[in-house]
Design a protein around this motif. Structure first.
Motif, PDB file in Angstrom:
ATOM      1  N   ARG A 120      -6.590  -5.297 -22.247  1.00 13.53           N
ATOM      2  CA  ARG A 120      -6.798  -4.084 -22.646  1.00 13.53           C
ATOM      3  C   ARG A 120      -6.365  -3.319 -21.207  1.00 13.53           C
ATOM      4  O   ARG A 120      -6.756  -3.765 -20.075  1.00 13.53           O
ATOM      5  CB  ARG A 120      -8.479  -4.139 -22.551  1.00 13.53           C
ATOM      6  CG  ARG A 120      -9.081  -2.866 -22.794  1.00 13.53           C
ATOM      7  CD  ARG A 120     -10.584  -2.662 -22.729  1.00 13.53           C
ATOM      8  NE  ARG A 120     -10.977  -3.084 -21.309  1.00 13.53           N
ATOM      9  CZ  ARG A 120     -10.909  -1.867 -20.629  1.00 13.53           C
ATOM     10  NH1 ARG A 120     -10.924  -0.512 -20.937  1.00 13.53           N
ATOM     11  NH2 ARG A 120     -11.647  -2.093 -19.381  1.00 13.53           N
ATOM     12  N   THR A 121      -5.878  -2.184 -21.371  1.00  8.93           N
ATOM     13  CA  THR A 121      -5.347  -1.388 -20.295  1.00  8.93           C
ATOM     14  C   THR A 121      -5.420   0.138 -20.525  1.00  8.93           C
ATOM     15  O   THR A 121      -5.086   0.535 -21.669  1.00  8.93           O
ATOM     16  CB  THR A 121      -3.899  -1.686 -19.800  1.00  8.93           C
ATOM     17  OG1 THR A 121      -3.622  -3.004 -19.894  1.00  8.93           O
ATOM     18  CG2 THR A 121      -3.191  -0.936 -18.987  1.00  8.93           C
ATOM     19  N   VAL A 122      -5.917   0.915 -19.697  1.00  8.25           N
ATOM     20  CA  VAL A 122      -6.328   2.352 -19.832  1.00  8.25           C
ATOM     21  C   VAL A 122      -5.543   3.159 -18.549  1.00  8.25           C
ATOM     22  O   VAL A 122      -5.860   2.584 -17.568  1.00  8.25           O
ATOM     23  CB  VAL A 122      -7.822   2.742 -19.993  1.00  8.25           C
ATOM     24  CG1 VAL A 122      -8.043   4.287 -20.052  1.00  8.25           C
ATOM     25  CG2 VAL A 122      -8.352   1.953 -20.897  1.00  8.25           C
ATOM     26  N   ILE A 123      -4.905   4.066 -18.704  1.00  5.87           N
ATOM     27  CA  ILE A 123      -4.188   4.740 -17.759  1.00  5.87           C
ATOM     28  C   ILE A 123      -4.801   6.311 -18.057  1.00  5.87           C
ATOM     29  O   ILE A 123      -4.818   6.850 -19.211  1.00  5.87           O
ATOM     30  CB  ILE A 123      -2.670   4.727 -17.893  1.00  5.87           C
ATOM     31  CG1 ILE A 123      -2.163   5.830 -16.588  1.00  5.87           C
ATOM     32  CG2 ILE A 123      -1.943   5.150 -19.309  1.00  5.87           C
ATOM     33  CD1 ILE A 123      -0.786   5.587 -16.359  1.00  5.87           C
ATOM     34  N   TYR A 124      -5.134   6.894 -16.918  1.00  6.92           N
ATOM     35  CA  TYR A 124      -5.665   8.263 -16.849  1.00  6.92           C
ATOM     36  C   TYR A 124      -4.218   8.987 -16.285  1.00  6.92           C
ATOM     37  O   TYR A 124      -4.025   8.944 -15.090  1.00  6.92           O
ATOM     38  CB  TYR A 124      -6.819   8.334 -16.088  1.00  6.92           C
ATOM     39  CG  TYR A 124      -7.940   7.915 -16.565  1.00  6.92           C
ATOM     40  CD1 TYR A 124      -8.630   8.925 -17.336  1.00  6.92           C
ATOM     41  CD2 TYR A 124      -8.397   6.627 -16.579  1.00  6.92           C
ATOM     42  CE1 TYR A 124      -9.851   8.477 -17.951  1.00  6.92           C
ATOM     43  CE2 TYR A 124      -9.473   6.168 -17.093  1.00  6.92           C
ATOM     44  CZ  TYR A 124     -10.104   7.057 -17.979  1.00  6.92           C
ATOM     45  OH  TYR A 124     -11.399   6.617 -18.855  1.00  6.92           O
ATOM     46  N   HIS A 125      -3.638   9.670 -17.471  1.00  4.78           N
ATOM     47  CA  HIS A 125      -2.218  10.043 -17.107  1.00  4.78           C
ATOM     48  C   HIS A 125      -2.027  11.649 -17.190  1.00  4.78           C
ATOM     49  O   HIS A 125      -2.561  12.314 -17.835  1.00  4.78           O
ATOM     50  CB  HIS A 125      -1.420   9.240 -18.479  1.00  4.78           C
ATOM     51  CG  HIS A 125      -0.162   9.531 -18.294  1.00  4.78           C
ATOM     52  ND1 HIS A 125       0.899   9.362 -17.510  1.00  4.78           N
ATOM     53  CD2 HIS A 125       0.612  10.190 -19.403  1.00  4.78           C
ATOM     54  CE1 HIS A 125       2.204   9.447 -17.753  1.00  4.78           C
ATOM     55  NE2 HIS A 125       2.022  10.076 -19.201  1.00  4.78           N
ATOM     56  N   ASN A 126      -0.928  12.098 -16.237  1.00 10.15           N
ATOM     57  CA  ASN A 126      -0.504  13.190 -16.435  1.00 10.15           C
ATOM     58  C   ASN A 126       1.072  13.448 -16.495  1.00 10.15           C
ATOM     59  O   ASN A 126       1.725  12.660 -15.854  1.00 10.15           O
ATOM     60  CB  ASN A 126      -0.843  14.032 -14.904  1.00 10.15           C
ATOM     61  CG  ASN A 126      -0.240  15.370 -15.162  1.00 10.15           C
ATOM     62  OD1 ASN A 126       0.593  15.673 -15.957  1.00 10.15           O
ATOM     63  ND2 ASN A 126      -0.470  16.120 -14.010  1.00 10.15           N
ATOM     64  N   PRO A 127       1.513  13.616 -17.769  1.00 10.94           N
ATOM     65  CA  PRO A 127       2.814  13.204 -18.314  1.00 10.94           C
ATOM     66  C   PRO A 127       3.771  13.971 -17.145  1.00 10.94           C
ATOM     67  O   PRO A 127       5.064  14.062 -17.136  1.00 10.94           O
ATOM     68  CB  PRO A 127       2.965  13.799 -19.466  1.00 10.94           C
ATOM     69  CG  PRO A 127       1.759  14.442 -19.913  1.00 10.94           C
ATOM     70  CD  PRO A 127       0.625  14.072 -18.849  1.00 10.94           C
ATOM     71  N   ALA A 128       3.415  15.170 -16.536  1.00  7.15           N
ATOM     72  CA  ALA A 128       4.298  15.864 -15.557  1.00  7.15           C
ATOM     73  C   ALA A 128       4.571  15.444 -14.285  1.00  7.15           C
ATOM     74  O   ALA A 128       5.018  15.932 -13.311  1.00  7.15           O
ATOM     75  CB  ALA A 128       3.279  17.258 -15.440  1.00  7.15           C
ATOM     76  N   CYS A 129       3.656  14.238 -13.934  1.00  6.30           N
ATOM     77  CA  CYS A 129       3.641  13.655 -12.702  1.00  6.30           C
ATOM     78  C   CYS A 129       4.643  12.640 -12.871  1.00  6.30           C
ATOM     79  O   CYS A 129       4.216  11.618 -13.622  1.00  6.30           O
ATOM     80  CB  CYS A 129       2.235  13.132 -12.308  1.00  6.30           C
ATOM     81  SG  CYS A 129       2.130  12.136 -10.777  1.00  6.30           S
ATOM     82  N   GLY A 130       5.588  12.318 -11.681  1.00  6.85           N
ATOM     83  CA  GLY A 130       6.595  11.213 -11.882  1.00  6.85           C
ATOM     84  C   GLY A 130       5.842   9.634 -11.422  1.00  6.85           C
ATOM     85  O   GLY A 130       6.082   9.065 -12.072  1.00  6.85           O
ATOM     86  N   THR A 131       4.626   9.820 -10.465  1.00 10.90           N
ATOM     87  CA  THR A 131       4.139   8.651 -10.159  1.00 10.90           C
ATOM     88  C   THR A 131       3.524   8.275 -11.419  1.00 10.90           C
ATOM     89  O   THR A 131       3.475   6.910 -11.982  1.00 10.90           O
ATOM     90  CB  THR A 131       3.160   8.656  -9.395  1.00 10.90           C
ATOM     91  OG1 THR A 131       3.876   9.243  -7.933  1.00 10.90           O
ATOM     92  CG2 THR A 131       2.350   7.606  -8.725  1.00 10.90           C
ATOM     93  N   SER A 132       2.715   9.086 -12.140  1.00  8.23           N
ATOM     94  CA  SER A 132       2.102   8.512 -13.614  1.00  8.23           C
ATOM     95  C   SER A 132       3.196   8.187 -14.635  1.00  8.23           C
ATOM     96  O   SER A 132       2.867   7.038 -15.323  1.00  8.23           O
ATOM     97  CB  SER A 132       1.314   9.850 -13.938  1.00  8.23           C
ATOM     98  OG  SER A 132       0.335   9.411 -14.872  1.00  8.23           O
TER      99      SER A 132
END
Length: 139
Positions: free
Chosen positions: A2-14
Motif C-alpha cells: 500500500r502506497t500513497v503519494i501526496y502529489h503535485n504534477p507541476a512539481c519535478g520532485t513529485s
C-alpha cells in the motif's frame, strides 16, 4: 504494498518520486493535494510520521508564505496548519506513505527507503542517475 503519494504534477520532485514508485512496480494511490487537501488530522499525521515539525513541512519556494507573515517565529503549529489548509501550496511535497513509514521525499530518491529494493536503472527527468546500470543506488 500500500502506497500513497501526496502529489503535485507541476512539481519535478513529485513527478520523479511518482516515477520511482512506479519503477518499483507499485501503482500508488495518488492524491493531488492541491485539489484534495488532507484534513488537519491527516496533515498532522503525515508531518509527525515523517519526523518533521510543522514549520519544517511548510513550503516556502513559490508560495505566499512571506506575504502571509508565516516567517513570524511566534506563530504556533495551529496557526501554521491553518495557513497550510487554507493554501495547500504551502504544504511541502511530496509526502509518501507505505507500510514502511512516511517521508517527505525531497530529494525524490528518499522514496527508495520506503520501497522494496529496485535493481533496474533509473534516471530522473533532468538526467540525474539514481540507480545505475548495475542496480546500485547512486548517492
Amino acid at each position: 504494498m500500500r502506497t500513497v503519494i501526496y502529489h503535485n504534477p507541476a512539481c519535478g520532485t513529485s513527478r520523479n518520486t511518482l516515477a520511482l514508485i512506479r519503477h518499483a512496480g507499485i501503482e500508488p494511490q495518488v492524491i493531488e493535494y492541491l485539489h484534495e487537501p488532507p484534513t488537519r488530522e491527516r496533515l498532522r499525521e503525515l508531518i509527525a510520521g515523517a519526523g518533521l515539525s510543522v514549520r519544517e513541512a511548510l513550503r516556502r519556494k513559490g508560495t505566499p508564505w512571506l506575504e502571509m507573515g508565516l516567517d513570524d517565529p511566534s506563530l504556533d503549529d495551529d496557526a501554521l496548519l491553518d495557513a497550510m489548509l487554507a493554501e495547500p501550496v504551502l504544504i511541502n511535497r511530496p509526502f509518501v506513505e507505505t507500510d514502511r513509514g512516511i517521508r517527505l521525499c525531497r530529494p525524490s530518491e528518499v522514496v527508495l527507503d520506503l520501497l522494496p529494493p529496485v535493481a533496474r536503472p533509473f534516471t530522473k527527468e533532468d538526467g540525474e542517475v539514481v540507480i545505475d546500470a548495475q542496480g546500485r543506488r547512486v548517492l
